[in-house]
Design an enzyme around this catalytic site. Structure first.
Site, short mmCIF file in Angstrom:
data_model
loop_
_atom_site.label_atom_id
_atom_site.label_comp_id
_atom_site.label_asym_id
_atom_site.label_seq_id
_atom_site.Cartn_x
_atom_site.Cartn_y
_atom_site.Cartn_z
N SER A 51 24.83 -67.49 15.84
CA SER A 51 25.89 -67.84 16.78
C SER A 51 25.76 -67.20 18.16
CB SER A 51 27.26 -67.51 16.19
OG SER A 51 27.60 -68.46 15.20
N LYS B 2 25.69 -69.74 20.82
CA LYS B 2 26.88 -70.35 21.41
C LYS B 2 27.04 -70.03 22.90
CE LYS B 2 29.86 -70.93 17.33
NZ LYS B 2 28.88 -70.77 16.25
N TYR C 32 37.91 -69.31 14.94
CA TYR C 32 36.47 -69.50 15.13
C TYR C 32 35.99 -70.72 14.36
CZ TYR C 32 31.58 -68.04 15.61
OH TYR C 32 30.25 -67.96 15.92
#
Length: 405
Positions: free
Chosen positions: A83, A86, A185
């Site tokens: 992640s 991101k 999230y």
């Protein structure tokens, strides 16, 4: 053994790679070395690579442990950063905003019609059947980038986990709440990546290489790990049910058939540091490459979720992730692409710093007030395992403790 081979071996065994605090501060870097070296031994962590930098200078690099059994990790070892992808996707989306091809506040269904008519999960009836109703508020790019869209990961959302366990998730699961109602999230940045592909007409891999990774000279960052770099890939480990870490099978990952804005990149400490330095420089990369405008970077570092809070996540899949509480007892916000701490860390980053992480315990922070950034890369599950969090805390305090010398 020649000089080059000796340097590589020494680095893998944990010898300090650089001590660029200045001549008077080389000894301070040794304290960070010792923190990482002793930390992985005490905590039984297979490998850790750490790097700290100002906007224009690498302050510290250290590599400790083994890439896999018997092979030392090195400063240029390659990690799956999950992640941490991101933030890169967020930059790509904001480039398109700057170009006027999309706005933060328009319905993204204008470009992604599959996000137009979604249901909201309003709980479960007495028989355990999901209660669904049509969403009233359209999803915007801002919702996607701030994790307020309602598109949640089942790992950290109990209702989504329960819904998924019943086999109800198709291409797009239901929203867990009306867009903008709370922070949770989830898959928002995954969909922001699809938006980038749709508007640009390029795959995320090609877009990233052309518009972000290439200009920033992040030559070891990609969704695709070529066979020529397999020797540098760090093996993943897994802790099941609180037991000891076990090494996963080491094999070259197959090139993905699709590219996910929410995760999937491979990278190195040095490459990701270049990315963080670009944020510190308000959007300017090496050789004056302009990745984003300063005002856009400022928006990334500003609270974009109002009175909502971020950073607290209860896990439904303990072998993938422990419960997440980034700064216990404190409130965090979310900007565009980054978690923002509202209070300083004891012995560490200042209030207003930017951060996030990857599932395999890769972590970074960007501290604009002090003008530094740092990354710590490990490679095991579950996420925020207590030993990984302990290692991160120790590393951060060692970095800031050395800065004060």
């Amino acid at each position: 053994m020649n000089r080059r081979e000796f340097a590589s071996a020494a680095l893998g065994l944990g010898v300090q790679a650089r001590g660029l605090w200045g001549d008077a501060r080389i000894g301070s870097a040794g304290k960070i070395d010792e923190t990482l070296r002793s930390g992985i031994a005490r905590r039984k962590i297979p490998a850790a690579v750490g790097m700290a930098a100002t906007e224009g200078k690498t302050l510290y690099t250290g590599a400790f442990g083994e890439r896999d059994s018997g092979t030392p990790v090195t400063a240029d070892s390659i990690f799956a950063i999950a992640s941490m992808t991101k933030a890169v996707t967020t930059v790509a989306a904001l480039q398109l905003v700057e170009q006027g091809k999309v706005t933060l506040d328009e319905p993204v269904a204008k470009h992604l019609p599959q996000l137009e008519k979604l249901d909201v999960l309003d709980g479960f009836d007495a028989a355990g059947k999901p209660i669904l109703r049509p969403a009233k508020i359209p999803i915007t790019l801002k919702h996607l980038l701030t994790h307020t869209s309602g598109l949640c990961y089942d790992v950290w959302d109990g209702n989504m986990f329960r819904y998924a366990e019943q086999g109800g998730v198709g291409t797009i699961g239901p929203l867990m709440f009306e867009p903008g109602a709370r922070w949770q999230y989830g898959q928002g940045v995954d969909w922001a990546g699809r938006l980038v592909e749709k508007i640009s007409g390029m795959s995320l891999e090609d877009y990233f290489q052309a518009r972000i990774l290439g200009p920033l000279e992040m030559r070891d960052t990609s969704y695709i790990l070529p066979a020529s770099k397999f020797d540098r890939m760090v093996t993943q480990w897994t802790r099941d049910n609180g037991g000891p870490l076990k090494q996963n099978e080491r094999k070259l990952p197959a090139p993905p058939k699709t590219f996910n804005g929410g995760g999937g990149l491979y990278s190195t400490a040095a490459d990701y540091t270049r990315f963080m330095q670009t944020i510190l420089r308000k959007g300017r990369g090496p050789n004056q490459a302009v990745i984003l405008q300063p005002k856009t970077v400022e928006s990334m570092a500003a609270n974009q979720i109002g009175e909502l809070t971020a950073g607290k996540m209860r896990s439904s899949r303990p072998n993938l992730s422990s419960d997440v509480d980034i700064q216990p007892g404190s409130t965090e916000k979310w900007g565009l692409g980054f978690l923002i701490n509202t209070t300083a860390y004891k012995g560490g980053r200042a209030a207003g710093s930017l951060a996030w992480a990857g599932l395999f315990n890769t972590f970074f922070w960007i501290d604009p007030k002090n003008g530094i950034c740092a990354v710590l890369l490990m490679q095991f599950l579950p996420f925020v395992d207590q030993e990984a969090v302990g290692m991160l805390d120790d590393f951060e305090r060692a970095v800031y403790g050395s800065l004060k010398k």
